[in-house]
Design an enzyme around this catalytic site. Structure first.
Site, PDB file in Angstrom:
ATOM      1  N   GLU A  92       0.802  -1.219   0.000  1.00  0.00           N
ATOM      2  CA  GLU A  92       0.000   0.000   0.000  1.00  0.00           C
ATOM      3  C   GLU A  92       0.835   1.270   0.000  1.00  0.00           C
ATOM      4  O   GLU A  92       0.299   2.363  -0.206  1.00  0.00           O
ATOM      5  CB  GLU A  92      -0.943  -0.007   1.212  1.00  0.00           C
ATOM      6  CG  GLU A  92      -2.043  -1.064   1.096  1.00  0.00           C
ATOM      7  CD  GLU A  92      -2.907  -1.160   2.343  1.00  0.00           C
ATOM      8  OE1 GLU A  92      -2.437  -0.718   3.410  1.00  0.00           O
ATOM      9  OE2 GLU A  92      -4.023  -1.671   2.246  1.00  0.00           O
ATOM     10  N   GLU A 123       7.634 -21.508   7.933  1.00  0.00           N
ATOM     11  CA  GLU A 123       7.751 -20.632   9.093  1.00  0.00           C
ATOM     12  C   GLU A 123       8.730 -21.174  10.126  1.00  0.00           C
ATOM     13  O   GLU A 123       9.167 -20.440  11.017  1.00  0.00           O
ATOM     14  CB  GLU A 123       6.385 -20.410   9.751  1.00  0.00           C
ATOM     15  CG  GLU A 123       5.849 -21.607  10.508  1.00  0.00           C
ATOM     16  CD  GLU A 123       4.616 -21.232  11.324  1.00  0.00           C
ATOM     17  OE1 GLU A 123       4.663 -21.407  12.552  1.00  0.00           O
ATOM     18  OE2 GLU A 123       3.632 -20.774  10.734  1.00  0.00           O
TER      19      GLU A 123
END
Length: 313
Positions: A92, A123
């Site tokens: 963004e 992860e």
């Protein structure tokens, strides 16, 4: 049961984000409106938890802004929901602040495919985080933000540890107290949101808290870098009709100039909002405005206060 699994089970049992809430054990039997009210009430506690960490957040932002002012990057690193939130915040920044996509980067364990589908085992690898950072050409001017609700995710901890060893600024954002991630980072931020409505579903309160903090990190850093003028997004990239209209409105709010003057200034400034505002407020041409902004390192207020060059005789 393997010793590794037993150790992980014991570790998770100590985390408040994983705690079971017996008072909610029959929530599935409640009317939908009651469940919604319960969730809404839960969410109200998140801003309070964030508020408790504001001094730490501010210190981390100030340090990151200094690094970015020297040409460094803001790099988020996380797995699962935490990684997705980092990628979201990074994505963004270009349309909002006209940053290059390379300036704010989101790394998620398992790569882009992990945005929509879990990549098993990613992860759990500290080494993968180091490899991902090395692929970016990590420098001491960069800031790496490790994100993990539990504060124990190996990928996030590995990213912070590797970055810190390389001399980069490190921030560890977690939602549990005394987390390994916060301890590994130069700036540890622990927003303790407590047990979730659904046991262990850290996409809920913990995810909301992480989003709020990431909003602060990116937005306030960009304010410090001169990407705004007051509360106006003067570096917005007018890449569609809505943003073009917003650009005109921003120039109008900043200058109070008539529409015709705004249109002329934006045209001469090639659509650059900040340049157009400076042209109008300082009554200068586009070339002079660009020069002033360059000399002011993009800070509009500084450029506005720059002395006007004397007119040649």
């Amino acid at each position: 049961m393997s010793s590794t699994y037993s150790k992980l089970q014991a570790q998770l049992a100590t985390l408040t984000t994983e705690a079971f809430r017996p008072e909610l054990a029959e929530i599935d039997r409640l009317p939908t409106l009651d469940i919604a009210r319960t969730m809404n009430e839960e969410d109200r506690s998140v801003p309070t938890a964030v508020a408790a960490q504001l001094p730490r957040i501010a210190a981390a932002i100030d340090a990151a802004a200094v690094r970015m002012g020297r040409g460094g990057r803001l790099i988020y690193a996380g797995a699962g929901t935490a990684g997705r939130l980092g990628v979201l915040d990074a994505s963004e920044c270009p349309p909002t602040f006209n940053t290059d996509p390379s300036e704010v980067v989101g790394l998620i364990a398992g790569g882009p495919a992990a945005m929509v589908k879990a990549v098993e085992g990613a992860e759990d690898s500290r080494e993968l985080a180091a490899e991902d950072l090395d692929a970016l050409g990590l420098t001491p001017d960069d800031t790496v933000v490790g994100i993990s609700a539990s504060g124990r995710t190996p990928y996030a901890i590995g990213a912070v540890a590797h970055a810190r060893a390389a001399g980069a600024l490190t921030i560890g954002l977690s939602c549990n107290a005394d987390s390994e991630l916060a301890a590994a980072a130069e700036h540890g931020i622990e927003v303790v949101t407590g047990p979730e409505l659904l046991t262990g579903s850290t996409r809920l309160k913990a995810g909301t808290a992480q989003k709020l903090v990431l909003n602060m990190i990116s937005t306030i850093t960009m304010i410090r870098l001169g990407k705004t003028y007051g509360n106006l997004m003067v570096d917005v990239r007018a890449s569609n009709e809505k943003l073009q209209a917003r650009s005109r409105r921003i120039v109008a709010l900043a200058t109070g100039a008539p529409d015709e003057r705004i249109e002329t200034a934006l045209a001469e400034a090639d659509g650059e909002v900040k340049t157009a505002i400076l042209m109008i407020l300082a009554d200068i041409d586009a070339k002079t405005a660009d020069r002033r902004l360059t000399e002011a390192r993009g800070h509009l207020r500084t450029a506005l206060n720059a002395p006007t060059a004397p007119t040649a005789p």
